[in-house]
Design a protein around this motif. Structure first.
Motif, PDB file in Angstrom:
ATOM      1  N   ALA A 136      -1.128 -13.005   0.548  1.00 27.14           N
ATOM      2  CA  ALA A 136      -0.590 -11.923   1.363  1.00 27.14           C
ATOM      3  C   ALA A 136      -0.205 -12.438   2.742  1.00 27.14           C
ATOM      4  O   ALA A 136      -0.718 -13.452   3.217  1.00 27.14           O
ATOM      5  CB  ALA A 136      -1.606 -10.793   1.501  1.00 27.14           C
ATOM      6  N   GLU A 137       0.704 -11.724   3.387  1.00 31.44           N
ATOM      7  CA  GLU A 137       1.110 -12.054   4.758  1.00 31.44           C
ATOM      8  C   GLU A 137       0.077 -11.472   5.727  1.00 31.44           C
ATOM      9  O   GLU A 137      -0.236 -10.288   5.690  1.00 31.44           O
ATOM     10  CB  GLU A 137       2.488 -11.444   5.047  1.00 31.44           C
ATOM     11  N   ARG A 138      -0.486 -12.313   6.579  1.00 38.92           N
ATOM     12  CA  ARG A 138      -1.436 -11.828   7.575  1.00 38.92           C
ATOM     13  C   ARG A 138      -0.673 -11.188   8.734  1.00 38.92           C
ATOM     14  O   ARG A 138       0.408 -11.640   9.100  1.00 38.92           O
ATOM     15  CB  ARG A 138      -2.325 -12.957   8.087  1.00 38.92           C
ATOM     16  N   ALA A 139      -1.258 -10.161   9.305  1.00 39.98           N
ATOM     17  CA  ALA A 139      -0.597  -9.450  10.393  1.00 39.98           C
ATOM     18  C   ALA A 139      -1.661  -8.813  11.280  1.00 39.98           C
ATOM     19  O   ALA A 139      -2.824  -8.676  10.891  1.00 39.98           O
ATOM     20  CB  ALA A 139       0.333  -8.368   9.828  1.00 39.98           C
ATOM     21  N   GLU A 140      -1.240  -8.443  12.478  1.00 39.87           N
ATOM     22  CA  GLU A 140      -2.096  -7.653  13.362  1.00 39.87           C
ATOM     23  C   GLU A 140      -1.433  -6.302  13.538  1.00 39.87           C
ATOM     24  O   GLU A 140      -0.300  -6.209  14.012  1.00 39.87           O
ATOM     25  CB  GLU A 140      -2.304  -8.338  14.713  1.00 39.87           C
ATOM     26  N   ILE A 141      -2.133  -5.257  13.125  1.00 39.01           N
ATOM     27  CA  ILE A 141      -1.585  -3.899  13.183  1.00 39.01           C
ATOM     28  C   ILE A 141      -2.547  -3.047  13.984  1.00 39.01           C
ATOM     29  O   ILE A 141      -3.737  -2.984  13.666  1.00 39.01           O
ATOM     30  CB  ILE A 141      -1.392  -3.320  11.771  1.00 39.01           C
TER      31      ILE A 141
END
Length: 650
Positions: A576-581
């Motif tokens: 999965a693509e890591r992200a900061e939300i």
């Protein structure tokens, strides 16, 4: 950085590359030395050229790693370094079946039958796990020096519930000389397709050519496959009847993989050393079920149950450790999501814990009508499981903090301490539907349904007196292990005995303020937000059990949003693509749940559960519809950010 790997390179500071031993559709296979465990391994190297190829390679590793069988090449490790992916596998010293035929010529029917029987048992295991290989060919059958056949290269296989991969020839998946007719016509490969390809592989081994004959161009094989043209074998002898069955143009008339193994066994019974190799493996088929009664119900198991990655635990609570379990209950009551403890970040000595249930059945609160679940948010699933009552099957440990919040598990351990079986209990708010053909029996105020065993999984259902459902799903994770239906019946009997005395016992304390347990999923998004951001005109809102899950749909099932609170051992999204939300660590997974969907997982908080294990709480939000995947992911991230504003402070 070098473009190609070389002998002497080291992967993950552990696997020393020695020499290339093969080349597949996605990369080079090396013989390597595992310096940590001092053993030979095979390492597949690939540089995926896009995200889809990377996902396909990850799926290859994931599908193969969960298949443990003497005739399947084991997958030991998966490593990502820069733009390179490495799959570490069991090293098989012999060559492939294709090499054997090329070096020696056509095999005798008995030799081919022996190899085919072994691979058929491998396919039976694979199919029982829900994995279709999709590329059974002579190149993917390896033969050891003592005649053991092993199936390898799940590179274009797919789990039955996930996206099919896109390795194609002229728009058709698979290698043309071994292509099943239905796949040539455009259908997705399934279990019966694997059986046909096995038949085509054995045909080539004894006849020296494809069952479609000789062709100068790959598309000529495809054309013959579409027509259902199969040449009559001339050298197969006693193998003719099994080949005729396996190569039937109509998939419904082909045997299943385990039936194919029995047909081939008649031609080539296993030798003594093969029989010894396989004697620990049990045929993955129907176990015992409860007696049928005239009353039946339509029982639909939850579609996502068991989809979470199982933990590997070595902490054991056995029938002789009830005293220790009681201490853990006190700890959980003081420090868990259901108690008043302090988080790890507080600097206090207390640790966040689990749901505070030992499953021992002591001091159960039995208020309420017998056989009812009662208030969803206070019903304790762990009070319906009992580790000690299952100890006759092996060493047991109760896991109160894994997966859905309405879930509890008991894990069985083998002699090495590894998980060999899982008993999962879930609550379900949907009422049971009358009708159907699931065998049931009435016990007191509840009705128990017994599903037929499917491979290594067995399902039991308890319909409560207040029209809720309790699912008990047992799964064999390794061998040797108890029959999952016997294990499920024992767990069901205990749950029924508790329900016969009263209502499902309550959780022991109120959830801590920072836990997702204290929130309502349906309250995190409203109709205006869903219409503005997702374009969903909400006509249906389906709150799950305890309102820890919610689904909003447009009424046609074509578009909607699903939000759920879950737990896991750690936050490690695969592929999965890591992200900061909204300031929170998150992951974005296109097409995780379906082709036209995008899933966001958001880490809410970390804590220690009642067993002292690291645990995390997650919010999962899935958006589905007919829009492009990129747009669905943008919407999912926006909605997750909006929902996060209403979560408690972690």
């Amino acid at each position: 950085m070098r473009v190609m790997a070389e002998a002497g390179d080291k992967v993950a500071d552990r696997y020393l590359l020695q020499e290339p031993i093969g080349r597949g559709g996605m990369g080079v296979v090396w013989r390597a030395h595992d310096e940590l465990l001092d053993r030979q391994v095979a390492v597949k190297c690939a540089r995926p050229d896009d995200d889809r190829a990377a996902l396909r390679l990850t799926n290859e590793a994931r599908n193969a790693a969960r298949l443990h069988h003497p005739h399947i090449v084991s997958v030991f490790d998966f490593v990502e370094e820069s733009e390179v992916c490495w799959i570490v596998m069991e090293y098989v010293s012999g060559g492939s079946l294709a090499d054997m035929v090329r070096d020696r010529g056509a095999l005798t029917p008995e030799e081919a039958g022996s190899i085919g029987r072994q691979i058929a048992t491998a396919l039976a295991k694979s199919h029982a796990e829900g994995v279709v290989h999709g590329d059974v060919t002579p190149e993917n059958v390896l033969i050891t020096e003592d005649g053991v056949a092993k199936l390898t290269d799940f590179g274009i296989s797919r789990a039955l519930w996930s996206e099919a991969t896109m390795t194609r020839t002229g728009g058709v998946r698979g290698k043309p000389p071994y292509l099943p007719p239905e796949v040539a016509r455009g259908d997705a490969a399934d279990r019966k397709s694997d059986v046909f390809s096995l038949g085509a592989t054995l045909y080539a081994a004894v006849e020296g050519r494809s069952p479609y004959g000789e062709a100068s161009h790959p598309m000529a094989y495809v054309a013959r496959a579409i027509e259902g043209y199969i040449e009559t074998p001339h050298r197969a002898g006693p193998l003719v009847d099994p080949l005729t069955a396996l190569l039937n143009v109509e998939p419904k008339r082909r045997p299943a993989a385990d039936q194919a193994a029995r047909l081939l066994r008649r031609v080539a019974p296993p030798s003594a050393h093969l029989e010894h190799l396989e004697d620990t493996y049990e045929d993955p088929h129907d176990g015992e079920t409860l007696d049928r009664t005239p009353f039946t119900m339509r029982l639909l198991p939850p579609s996502v149950r068991g989809a979470w990655r199982r933990p590997s635990r070595r902490v054991v609570i056995t029938a002789t450790a009830v005293g220790t379990a009681a201490v853990l209950v006190v700890w959980a009551a003081l420090f868990g999501p259901w108690g008043g403890g302090h988080s790890d970040e507080s600097g206090r000595s207390g640790k966040d814990g689990g749901s505070g249930a030992s499953g021992t059945g002591d001091s159960l609160s039995q208020a309420g009508r017998a056989g009812t679940v009662g208030d969803a948010r206070t019903a304790d699933p762990c009070k319906l499981l009992n580790a000690a009552s299952l100890s006759r099957f092996g060493e047991t440990v109760i896991d109160p903090d894994y997966g859905e919040i309405d879930r509890c598990d008991v894990l069985l351990h083998g002699e090495t301490g590894d998980d060999i079986a899982d008993v999962q209990l879930n609550f379900d708010a949907d009422p049971p539907e009358p009708g159907g053909d699931v065998p049931t029996r009435r016990i007191g105020n509840v009705t128990v349904g017994a599903f037929q065993r499917e491979g290594d999984e067995c399902v039991r259902n308890i319909a409560s007196a207040d029209r809720k459902q309790i699912w008990i799903i047992t799964e064999r994770l390794d061998t040797p292990a108890p029959d999952p239906c016997q294990l499920g019946d024992a767990a069901t009997d205990y749950a029924v005995s508790v329900l016969d005395r009263g209502q499902v016992p309550r959780r022991s304390a109120q959830p801590v303020a920072s836990s997702l347990v204290s929130r309502h999923a349906c309250g995190l998004l409203d109709g205006d937000e869903l219409k503005r951001m997702a374009g969903v005109r909400v006509k249906d809102r389906d709150p799950g059990f305890g309102d820890w899950r919610c689904e909003w749909a447009d009424g046609s099932s074509d578009a909607g949003v699903e939000l759920e609170f879950t737990r896991d051992n750690d936050f490690s999204p695969e592929g999965a693509e890591r992200a900061e939300i909204a300031g929170k660590l998150s992951s974005v997974s296109p097409e995780e749940w379906d082709d036209d969907s995008c899933l966001v997982r958001m880490l809410h908080r970390s804590y220690r559960n009642s067993l002292g294990d690291d645990t995390v709480e997650l919010m999962s939000l899935n958006v589905y519809g007919s829009k492009p995947t990129q747009k669905l992911c943008q919407t999912a991230k926006a909605l997750a950010a909006t929902a996060a504003k209403k979560l408690p402070s972690a």
